[in-house]
Motif scaffolding. Sequence first.
Motif, PDB file in Angstrom:
ATOM      1  N   GLN A 185       0.822  -1.205   0.000  1.00 30.76           N
ATOM      2  CA  GLN A 185       0.000   0.000   0.000  1.00 30.76           C
ATOM      3  C   GLN A 185       0.860   1.261   0.000  1.00 30.76           C
ATOM      4  OE1 GLN A 185      -3.473  -0.033  -0.212  1.00 30.76           O
ATOM      5  NE2 GLN A 185      -3.108   2.126  -0.657  1.00 30.76           N
ATOM      6  N   ARG A 186       1.976   1.228   0.717  1.00 29.22           N
ATOM      7  CA  ARG A 186       2.868   2.394   0.706  1.00 29.22           C
ATOM      8  C   ARG A 186       3.399   2.662  -0.699  1.00 29.22           C
ATOM      9  NH1 ARG A 186       4.592   0.239   5.677  1.00 29.22           N
ATOM     10  NH2 ARG A 186       6.365  -0.822   4.716  1.00 29.22           N
ATOM     11  N   CYS A 231       0.844   6.621  -6.948  1.00 28.16           N
ATOM     12  CA  CYS A 231      -0.197   7.620  -7.196  1.00 28.16           C
ATOM     13  C   CYS A 231       0.394   9.022  -7.162  1.00 28.16           C
ATOM     14  CB  CYS A 231      -1.309   7.487  -6.157  1.00 28.16           C
ATOM     15  SG  CYS A 231      -2.286   5.961  -6.294  1.00 28.16           S
ATOM     16  N   ASP A 236       0.597   3.974  -2.953  1.00 24.62           N
ATOM     17  CA  ASP A 236       0.384   5.397  -2.695  1.00 24.62           C
ATOM     18  C   ASP A 236       1.497   6.239  -3.310  1.00 24.62           C
ATOM     19  OD1 ASP A 236      -1.884   4.711  -1.272  1.00 24.62           O
ATOM     20  OD2 ASP A 236      -0.925   4.863   0.689  1.00 24.62           O
TER      21      ASP A 236
END
Length: 408
Positions: free
Chosen positions: A175-176, A182, A179
Amino acid sequence: MRRSQYFIPLLKENPSEAQVVSHQLCLRAGMIRQVAAGNYDWLPLGLKVLRKVEAVVREEMDRAGALEVLMPAVLPADLWKETGRYEKYGPELLRFKDRGDRECVLGPTHEEAVTQIFRDNVKSYRELPLNLYQMQWKFRDEMRPRFGLMRGREFLMKDAYSFDVDKEKSLEAYQRMYDAYCRVFDRIGLQWRAVVADTGAIGGNYSHEFQVLADTGEDVLLFDPDSDYAVNIEKYDEATAPRPRAELVEKKGIEVGHCFHLGDIYSKPMNANVMTVDNQNIPVVMGCYGIGVSRIVAAAIEQCHDEKGIVWPEPLAPFKVGVVNIRHSDAACAELATKVYLDLQAHGVETLYDDRDASAGQKFAEMDLIGLPWQAIVGPKNTAEGLVEWKNRKTGEVSLLGVGKLPF
């Protein structure tokens, strides 16, 4: 930089071998030149853009806690045999022997190499989490290299690899990195979507593609314009899909990034183990994360161009401003254009000053072709009034401002 001193070998016509817009404009704008099928020289203008992409990616990797390394391009085949990929990867993997008759490969990706680094140097859960990344030129022996930088044989990629003690921690690392990706694609100023995707030759059980939206893309995406839901059409099954097909928008995309949750598919066969808090020796849980740095350059052009040439988003532009002196022989024009150029340079604005003895038409056409975000135009009429004409390349809007005043 003065245009008279800068190497930009422009072409007036589209080369016959260039089939897509990005290939045509990269060649016409003097950014690259082909050395062999799928292999290119990066010339000064193109390299400046490439370095802009690289800088954004590096900043976001560092911000996410990843540590930069550099692994060899030439790898021993034995590493690839440990995971079975030496036989499975296919003809895109360039295999050869060195002068000592040792089998080698030219790395198209580096899961085995980075797993070896971990295996040889990390033993305890106390040394985790760990995330290593590199920026490196990769080679894949494409049977039909085409579309210029979109599908070449040699390309610059950022590849990162996370190592964690269990699946829960590994998904947090995933998830890091998701992100961070993104943030990368937001910062470079392109329209993009993250989509659920197939894991392909890398393997694993969970992955997302990052796609730049463009009509020339090879992938077909389905997404909800009002939410984050998006999927590669190859993975879409209406019977099980968070959306019905009728509610989704269909667009083509160019894959420029990919995140994979690998689990232990590399660590287990390579015995990359870690001792847990309760003294169990288990395979480390991995993720891998790639960004096609050089492909982003092509994808940006595919999305950002018009009939005159490239229209760079400001974060990627090789120069922010092009100063155009339309009357080279006029001393007042030359003086004012030089002043505008030097003032911009002094304020840290990357500027290309077209100081050549060439026609105004040629200068405008070439500035439009290379696509700098702003043009500062100096001519006899406005010089007499102490004004500079500023043109926005994307919108075409023009404004007259006094010397020293900027439109941005």
